[in-house]
Structures are given as structure tokens and as C-alpha cells.
Scaffold this motif. Structure first.
Motif, short mmCIF file in Angstrom:
data_model
loop_
_atom_site.label_atom_id
_atom_site.label_comp_id
_atom_site.label_asym_id
_atom_site.label_seq_id
_atom_site.Cartn_x
_atom_site.Cartn_y
_atom_site.Cartn_z
N SER A 117 53.11 59.34 45.43
CA SER A 117 52.20 60.67 45.81
C SER A 117 51.12 60.66 45.16
N TYR A 118 50.05 61.02 45.61
CA TYR A 118 48.50 61.32 45.15
C TYR A 118 48.36 62.84 45.27
N TYR A 119 47.77 63.17 43.91
CA TYR A 119 47.54 64.77 43.78
C TYR A 119 46.08 64.76 43.55
N ALA A 152 46.46 61.10 53.55
CA ALA A 152 47.36 60.13 53.83
C ALA A 152 46.61 58.87 54.42
N ASP A 153 45.27 58.59 53.84
CA ASP A 153 44.56 57.46 53.99
C ASP A 153 44.22 57.41 55.55
N THR A 154 44.18 58.24 56.14
CA THR A 154 44.15 58.37 57.47
C THR A 154 42.77 59.39 58.09
N VAL A 197 39.89 56.95 58.74
CA VAL A 197 38.76 57.67 58.23
C VAL A 197 39.11 58.42 56.92
N PHE A 198 38.49 58.03 55.45
CA PHE A 198 39.40 58.64 54.60
C PHE A 198 38.59 58.80 53.38
N ASN A 199 38.98 59.37 52.23
CA ASN A 199 38.30 59.30 50.86
C ASN A 199 36.75 59.50 51.07
N PRO A 200 36.45 60.61 51.40
CA PRO A 200 34.90 60.86 51.49
C PRO A 200 34.09 61.18 50.14
N ILE A 219 35.80 49.14 49.08
CA ILE A 219 36.53 50.23 48.75
C ILE A 219 35.81 51.26 48.41
N ASP A 220 36.41 52.43 48.43
CA ASP A 220 35.76 54.01 48.17
C ASP A 220 34.38 53.95 47.42
N SER A 221 33.39 54.40 47.98
CA SER A 221 32.21 54.49 47.12
C SER A 221 32.11 55.95 46.58
N THR A 277 39.15 45.57 57.90
CA THR A 277 37.95 45.69 56.97
C THR A 277 37.78 47.02 56.79
N ARG A 278 37.09 47.20 55.63
CA ARG A 278 36.91 48.59 55.21
C ARG A 278 35.38 48.97 54.94
N GLY A 279 34.73 49.78 55.33
CA GLY A 279 33.58 49.88 55.23
C GLY A 279 32.84 51.36 55.08
N MET A 318 48.62 56.45 57.46
CA MET A 318 48.59 55.08 57.08
C MET A 318 49.34 54.98 55.72
N VAL A 319 49.09 55.70 54.54
CA VAL A 319 49.78 55.86 53.51
C VAL A 319 50.36 57.34 53.52
N ASP A 320 51.52 57.56 53.40
CA ASP A 320 51.97 58.73 53.33
C ASP A 320 51.97 59.67 51.91
N ASN A 321 51.86 61.10 51.97
CA ASN A 321 51.89 61.63 50.88
C ASN A 321 50.39 61.05 49.89
N VAL A 322 49.47 61.35 50.54
CA VAL A 322 48.15 61.22 49.73
C VAL A 322 47.23 62.55 49.95
N VAL A 323 46.76 63.07 48.75
CA VAL A 323 45.58 63.64 48.90
C VAL A 323 44.48 63.21 47.96
N PHE A 324 43.37 62.62 48.34
CA PHE A 324 42.63 61.67 47.47
C PHE A 324 41.10 62.05 47.29
N PRO A 325 40.61 62.62 46.30
CA PRO A 325 39.27 62.85 46.15
C PRO A 325 38.28 61.81 45.70
N ASN A 349 37.98 46.84 38.61
CA ASN A 349 37.32 48.49 38.19
C ASN A 349 37.46 49.11 39.59
N ARG A 350 38.05 50.44 39.58
CA ARG A 350 38.14 51.20 40.75
C ARG A 350 37.68 52.57 40.28
N GLY A 351 37.16 53.49 41.00
CA GLY A 351 37.18 54.88 40.78
C GLY A 351 35.59 55.26 39.91
#
Ligand code: BMA
Length: 315
Positions: A231-233, A293-295, A28-31, A94-96, A55-57, A267-274, A144-146
Motif C-alpha cells: 500500500s502506498y501513502y 491506483a496507477d490508473t 494516466v498517473f503520477n503527475p 518512469i515518473d518525471s 510503454t510509459r511516456g 492497475m495497481v491497487d491501494n496506491v496514492v502516489f505524489p 535511481n527513482r524519485g
């Protein structure tokens, strides 16, 4: 203040949301956070394994205090049984990124075409109440992402930020405008990756926030310390209020790096994702809800004015 990396503090209850909170969820990630009648709503990426494939929803979490969330167990975005042309879209979204414009909540969601390798392309959708989601139009070709909408018209036009590119492509932030949210043009390159070490490989946007000093855009940046693992910052940039194609500030250092165990391993190490942030202007607070961490999901907050200052002074 000389160090942008100390502005944000993690919430002591982090991670606020974990896979245990949704039945059958692996992650449960990327809110994408928005204010909804005084409540905090997060549109979540949720990863489930069904029939041996992932699947990702897009799910909805709602909170009165911004910390304790009620999470709906069924996805808000369900594209099965959609009318044409949305019947060709796969279930794996993918992330809305969600933006409130004139009382309506618009989603830009990267989606794959069913059975096709090519993608993702960009779906515009909307909701009034987070109960019912309506797809509106495909507004961006692959890849296209993001993509992130500004919350109001500027000089009579809607604006959006995009991050074209997929997988190993170099990823920059682009800006374009539209008379009606459907037809987009006047595309301009806004910012390439690599202005600082933490975004040397990629940089991507979230929905801009109006402040007195400019449009504040929380960004993600990607770097590889080893040449292999990424790594994601999280950092920030500031755009001119009247001319958002003009960058007037950017943080030289990151605001948040993956450091806590729930950020460095998952699930994916070293990630902080906004996928966005909420500014409480009266209290001078910025709340960044982020995927760890995509988790799972964390919250980091701090003075809005300090984040703006860090952009302007480029620290
Ligand atoms: C990006 C996106 C995000 C993800 C991040 C780290 O490319 O896919 O959804 O959180 O990678 O894996």
C-alpha cells in the motif's frame, strides 16, 4: 488539530484525469505539478500498450483553474532520434519530477537503457515552455527513482533528493549537492524508511517547496498490511532552510491513504502516489495532485500551515 489524516480534502470532481482523456491510454498517473505563468501544468505518466508491450511516456496537461485540464495527445518527452548518449535510452520512462529553477523547468526522469535489465538511471532534461523538451545529461547511475531538485541554490550549491533502489531493495531518501546541476557529490543519507508504520518498507521524495518554516517535502511511503500486497501513502517532511541535510519535522501519520474506490482498485491497487505539490502561499493552500491506483489522477488540498504544523509537532 491533532490528526494529520484530516488536513487534506479530496476534490469532489476526483478523479480529475482518467485514461479516457488520452487516446489509447491504459493508465494516466503520477503527475508532477508546477506553476507555469499562473497555469497549473502536470507532467503525467501515461501507459499505453503498443505492439503487445507496454510503454510509459511523459505527457503534458495544462489548466487555468487547477481542476479542468487540457491534455496534449502527444508525449513531450520523446527520446527516439536523440543524439548520443541519449540514443541508448529506451522509450519506457518512469515518473518525471519537475522543478522550476530561474525560469527554466528541469526534469529528473528515471529511464531504462534500451534492451538492458539494469536500471533505471537518471536523466536531467529541461523545457522553457512545455512545447519542446531537451535532454541534458545522465546524472545518476542505476538504480535511481524519485530524484527531485530543490528550486533554488542553497549556500551557492544546487541540491537534490534521491531514492536509490529498485523493486524490493530497501528505499531511503538521500541528499546531494552540485555546482552546476550536472556534477553531483557530497551524498548523505537523509531519511531511512520505517520512522512510522506507513513508510515501514520504503520512503521517497518529491521536489521541495520553500515555506517560511523550512523546505516542505511531500513524500510517499510504502507498507504491506498482508506481507504481500503493498500500500502506498502520502506524508510530509520539513528540512532546514539553510541546511537541507537537517530534518526539522515529519508527519507521524500519513496525510493521505488509499481509501476511495479509484485509489483502492486499478492497475495497481491501494496506491496514492505524489510526484510533487503546488503551494499557494497567499491563500495558505497546498494542492497535491497524485496518481491513484496507477490508473488515474486525483487532487487533495488543505491548509499549507496545517501541513507544516503537522510536520513540526510530529502528529
Ligand atoms: C513505484 C513507482 C510508481 C508507482 C508505484 C506503485 O515503485 O513505480 O511509479 O506508482 O510504484 O505501483
Amino acid at each position: 488539530m491533532n490528526d494529520a489524516t484530516t488536513i487534506l480534502k479530496r476534490h469532489p470532481k476526483n478523479p480529475l484525469i482518467t485514461p479516457r482523456d488520452i487516446k489509447g491510454a491504459m493508465a494516466v498517473f503520477n503527475p508532477s505539478p508546477v506553476d507555469y505563468n499562473g497555469k497549473t501544468v502536470l507532467v503525467l505518466s501515461v501507459y499505453k500498450f503498443q505492439h503487445y508491450s507496454g510503454t510509459r511516456g511523459g505527457y503534458v496537461a495544462m489548466s487555468d483553474d487547477g481542476v479542468q485540464f487540457d491534455i496534449r495527445q502527444e508525449p513531450l518527452i520523446n527520446l527516439s532520434h536523440s543524439p548520443k548518449p541519449f540514443d541508448k535510452l529506451g522509450q519506457d520512462i518512469i515518473d518525471s519530477r519537475v522543478t522550476k529553477i530561474d525560469g527554466t523547468y528541469y526534469f529528473l526522469t528515471p529511464v531504462m537503457l534500451r534492451g538492458e535489465e539494469e536500471g533505471p538511471l537518471l536523466l536531467l532534461g529541461k523545457t522553457e515552455d512545455f512545447e519542446k523538451y531537451e535532454p541534458l545529461e545522465l546524472v545518476g547511475t542505476p538504480t535511481n527513482r524519485g530524484a527531485s531538485l530543490f528550486p533554488e541554490k542553497i549556500g551557492g550549491k544546487y541540491y537534490r533528493l534521491d531514492r536509490p533502489g529498485h523493486r524490493d531493495d530497501p528505499a531511503s531518501i538521500w541528499i546531494s549537492s552540485s555546482p552546476d546541476l550536472i556534477h553531483w557529490g557530497c551524498c548523505r543519507l537523509l531519511l531511512k524508511p520505517g520512522y512510522a508504520v506507513w513508510n515501514r518498507m520504503k520512503i521517497g521524495p518529491t521536489p521541495p517547496i520553500r515555506t517560511f518554516e523550512g523546505w516542505l517535502v511531500i513524500v510517499h511511503g510504502v507498507f504491506s498490511w498482508t506481507g504481500a500486497d503493498l500500500s502506498y501513502y502520502i506524508g510530509a517532511i520539513l528540512l532546514d532552510l539553510e541546511d537541507p541535510t537537517r530534518i526539522i519535522g515529519k508527519t507521524q501519520s500519513w496525510l493521505l491513504a488509499p481509501e476511495e474506490p479509484y485509489e483502492t482498485s486499478g492497475m495497481v491497487d491501494n496506491v496514492v502516489f505524489p510526484c510533487g505539490a503546488i503551494a499557494d502561499i497567499k491563500d495558505d493552500q497546498l494542492r497535491i495532485y497524485y496518481g491513484a491506483a496507477d490508473t488515474c489522477i486525483g487532487l487533495a488540498s488543505g491548509p499549507l500551515s496545517a501541513v507544516i504544523e503537522a510536520c513540526k509537532r510530529q502528529i
